[in-house]
Every structure is written in C-alpha cells, then in structure tokens.
Design an enzyme around this catalytic site. Sequence first.
Site, PDB file in Angstrom:
ATOM      1  N   SER A 224       0.822  -1.202   0.000  1.00  0.00           N
ATOM      2  CA  SER A 224       0.000   0.000   0.000  1.00  0.00           C
ATOM      3  C   SER A 224       0.865   1.265   0.000  1.00  0.00           C
ATOM      4  O   SER A 224       1.623   1.463  -0.935  1.00  0.00           O
ATOM      5  CB  SER A 224      -0.965  -0.044   1.172  1.00  0.00           C
ATOM      6  OG  SER A 224      -2.082   0.724   0.861  1.00  0.00           O
ATOM      7  N   LYS A 228       3.872   1.985  -2.689  1.00  0.00           N
ATOM      8  CA  LYS A 228       4.197   3.196  -3.447  1.00  0.00           C
ATOM      9  C   LYS A 228       5.670   3.511  -3.217  1.00  0.00           C
ATOM     10  O   LYS A 228       6.424   3.858  -4.133  1.00  0.00           O
ATOM     11  CB  LYS A 228       3.338   4.387  -2.976  1.00  0.00           C
ATOM     12  CG  LYS A 228       1.821   4.156  -3.006  1.00  0.00           C
ATOM     13  CD  LYS A 228       1.055   5.380  -2.453  1.00  0.00           C
ATOM     14  CE  LYS A 228      -0.261   5.072  -1.759  1.00  0.00           C
ATOM     15  NZ  LYS A 228      -1.352   4.582  -2.534  1.00  0.00           N
ATOM     16  N   TRP A 315     -10.682   0.262  -4.312  1.00  0.00           N
ATOM     17  CA  TRP A 315     -10.090   1.567  -4.000  1.00  0.00           C
ATOM     18  C   TRP A 315      -8.722   1.719  -4.676  1.00  0.00           C
ATOM     19  O   TRP A 315      -8.336   2.801  -5.118  1.00  0.00           O
ATOM     20  CB  TRP A 315      -9.972   1.657  -2.475  1.00  0.00           C
ATOM     21  CG  TRP A 315      -9.411   2.908  -1.877  1.00  0.00           C
ATOM     22  CD1 TRP A 315      -8.258   3.008  -1.146  1.00  0.00           C
ATOM     23  CD2 TRP A 315      -9.969   4.232  -1.889  1.00  0.00           C
ATOM     24  NE1 TRP A 315      -8.069   4.296  -0.723  1.00  0.00           N
ATOM     25  CE2 TRP A 315      -9.103   5.075  -1.156  1.00  0.00           C
ATOM     26  CE3 TRP A 315     -11.124   4.779  -2.456  1.00  0.00           C
ATOM     27  CZ2 TRP A 315      -9.339   6.435  -0.972  1.00  0.00           C
ATOM     28  CZ3 TRP A 315     -11.359   6.151  -2.278  1.00  0.00           C
ATOM     29  CH2 TRP A 315     -10.479   6.951  -1.543  1.00  0.00           C
ATOM     30  N   HIS A 366      -7.495  -5.897   1.108  1.00  0.00           N
ATOM     31  CA  HIS A 366      -6.331  -5.029   1.013  1.00  0.00           C
ATOM     32  C   HIS A 366      -5.324  -5.444   2.091  1.00  0.00           C
ATOM     33  O   HIS A 366      -5.521  -5.139   3.269  1.00  0.00           O
ATOM     34  CB  HIS A 366      -6.816  -3.586   1.242  1.00  0.00           C
ATOM     35  CG  HIS A 366      -5.745  -2.547   1.219  1.00  0.00           C
ATOM     36  ND1 HIS A 366      -5.146  -2.148   0.055  1.00  0.00           N
ATOM     37  CD2 HIS A 366      -5.173  -1.830   2.213  1.00  0.00           C
ATOM     38  CE1 HIS A 366      -4.251  -1.207   0.334  1.00  0.00           C
ATOM     39  NE2 HIS A 366      -4.246  -0.992   1.637  1.00  0.00           N
TER      40      HIS A 366
END
Length: 388
Positions: A224, A228, A315, A366
């Site tokens: 997550s 990144k 999302w 997630h």
Amino acid sequence: YAQKTDKFMGEIVNYDETTVPKYNLPDLLKNPKGERVKNISTWEKKRRPEILSLFEENIYGTMPSKFDSLNFKITNEKADAMDGKAHLKEIEITAWNKGNSVSFPVVLFIPNKRTKPAPVFLLINNRGKRNTDPTRISKSTFWPAEMIIDSGYAIAAFHNADVAPDRKETYQNGILTQLFPEQLQKDNGMKAIGSWAWAASRVMDYFISDKDIDAKKVAIVGHSRGGKTALWAGAQDQRFAMVFNSCSGSTGASLARRKYGETVSLINKQFGHWFNNNYKKFSNNVDSLPVDQHMLIGLIAPRPVYTTNATQDRWADPYGSFLSSVNAKPIYDLYRQKVTLPKDMPQINRPIINSAIGYHFREGAHDLNVYDWTNFIRFANFNYAVKN
Ligand code: GTR
C-alpha cells in the site's frame, strides 16, 4: 459489492468501468520533442533521467543525494535464532548531516542453511513493529519470516515511521528536520514517501557492508503506502535488484488518468504529506501530469517488478495497476526481457510468474499475506535463475 459509485471527502468515487474517461498516456519512449527512443543507450542517458526528474518534480519530490556520513551498529545478534534456522542481526543505522543525526533500527534474519551470501527481501513496514518482531514471540502473515528463511532467502525490515512519522502534522520530525531541512522549503521537496525511500537506500548501503548478504540480490517490498514507496525506491536506486508492490494503488502502480477508486485529488486531500507540494496542482487536472504510473514501472526496467491487487480492494484500482504493468512493457522489450503478461486482466488467483513483469489479482482484502509472499518467492526464484 457491485456498487458503482461511492462518496468520500465530498467527492464521487468511481467504481464503474464504463465511466472511466478516455485518456492518452504519456509515451515512455518519446521525448518532449516527439523523438522516439530506439536503443538502450538513449533510454539510459536521456529519456530515463528525464522521466525520473519529472517524478521528482511533480510527485515524490527531490531525493537528496548527499549527506555527511553513515554508521552501522549491531545492537543485538543471535546466531541460532528460529530454532537454529537463522542468524538474527538487529542493526541501528545512523545518518549524519551538518552536525545532526537520525538513527533507525533494522531487523534482519539470514538463513543458516546456505553455501553463499543470501539474497534478501527488505520490507518497508508501514503497519507497526509487531509485524517484524525479532524475538518471534509475535508472528505475522504480513512478514512471514520463518517461511522466507525456509525458502533460502534472508528477510529484513525497517519501520517507515522511524524516519518520517506517517502523519500530516509530524512527518517532518525525522530525517527532514534533522538532515534535510532544505527539502521542507521547496515545492518540489520530498515529504514522507521520499523519506521512506531514502531510508530504504540506507539499508541497501548496509547490505553492501554485510558479507552474509548478496547485495546484488536485494528485493524491496512494500504494501500500500509502503508499495508506493517500494516502487519509488526501486526507480530511484538501481541497486535494488527487484521490486514487489502489494496493493499500491493510487500514485503507486495504478494509472492516475483512469480516475477509478482513489484519485489524485483524494490522495492529496487525505495524504498530502506523502507527496511534494507540486503534486497538489494536478488534483483536478490529472491529464496535464507529464507522467503516469506505467512510467514509474518503466524506470525499474530491466529489473523484475511484481504487482499485486486484491478483489475486495477496488479503491486501489486493480485493473489500473495491471494496465500500468502492460504499458511498461516497451522498455523491457528494449532490453529483451521476456514479459508474458496477457492482454486482458488475469483471472483471480492466477499469478503471472515467468515474466520480468509479474502480477497477481488475489481473492480477498487489502493486505500483504502468505499467498502474496509465496508468489514473491516463486517470482524471485524464476527471475534470479533466468539471470544466472
Ligand atoms: C489508504 C490510502 C491508500 C493506501 C492505504 C494504505 O487509506 O488511501 O492510498 O496507501 O491507505 O497504505 O493502506
């Protein structure tokens, strides 16, 4: 579940594939004058640095290349950790600049069963130190250290908040205030994600100094916001041999221009402290961004990169991450690295492993879990073997 829109922070969130706008992705291989990159040398000398600086300038911020000194201290060591299977080293990394310093801890387990220096997975841990407990009293599927050791790899982690707190009020209170205060004065200065990526490179510096580690086989892993960061660290620092990003979503692997799930506007509103000030200019104007996220994956080439998404995580725009991977392929082609991604979105739980760009779309939430790590190991095994 089939709900096509949602509302968040005063904005409509799109989950409808049919209302994704038409968009044109910036061309990885064409410079601003419209000239096409035809060979590796032009890519490496001209186009790659140009794209890297566009990401610095407009999204993640400039990466300071200098500081005064670095020190590694082993604060704890246990040669027979994990019932004798692994050698534990806890390292404190201290960086100095202009009289100030910042220290952060790293946990490292190295397999005892090996004949040469070990390849390693380094996790940027954004979910609390319990996940990476050196005593192994607490175990976590987020960092399944025993499983990694059994597969012949070393495993390491540092905690992102030790170098820059993950809060908009306090993110400065780490390496930014201490080592690089000038970054805070500039609209293109790095913030939290840049700081975390900078720290990953310091752990890389440490690996080079540890003869038990094969520093040519260091994979950077993140989930997550950590995903990144892993992509940005891998793009910046070419010493990382491989990059694994789990559910990295907006401003990670997912294409900004699709405006599906979390958008640039929403991420800037909620997490403005991750990216530089300039990124805010694109909140309502993503089509004018001079880059999109397929170019971030392209910067990692020819090194292998693996992306994951989860069915319950719309999302993060799973299809947008897959498309980024597909659109990064031209650079891997330039290097003649085999990419076997299909044209269409892969089926659920069908990982693409035998490829320089890997991908899976997993069932579930997630998260970063054992299924993901199992496939990371398979992907690393395949790609390191291909190279040898
Ligand atoms: C979310 C954020 C995502 C992702 C995630 C996480 O709230 O919107 O971009 O980074 O947090 O880090 O788990």
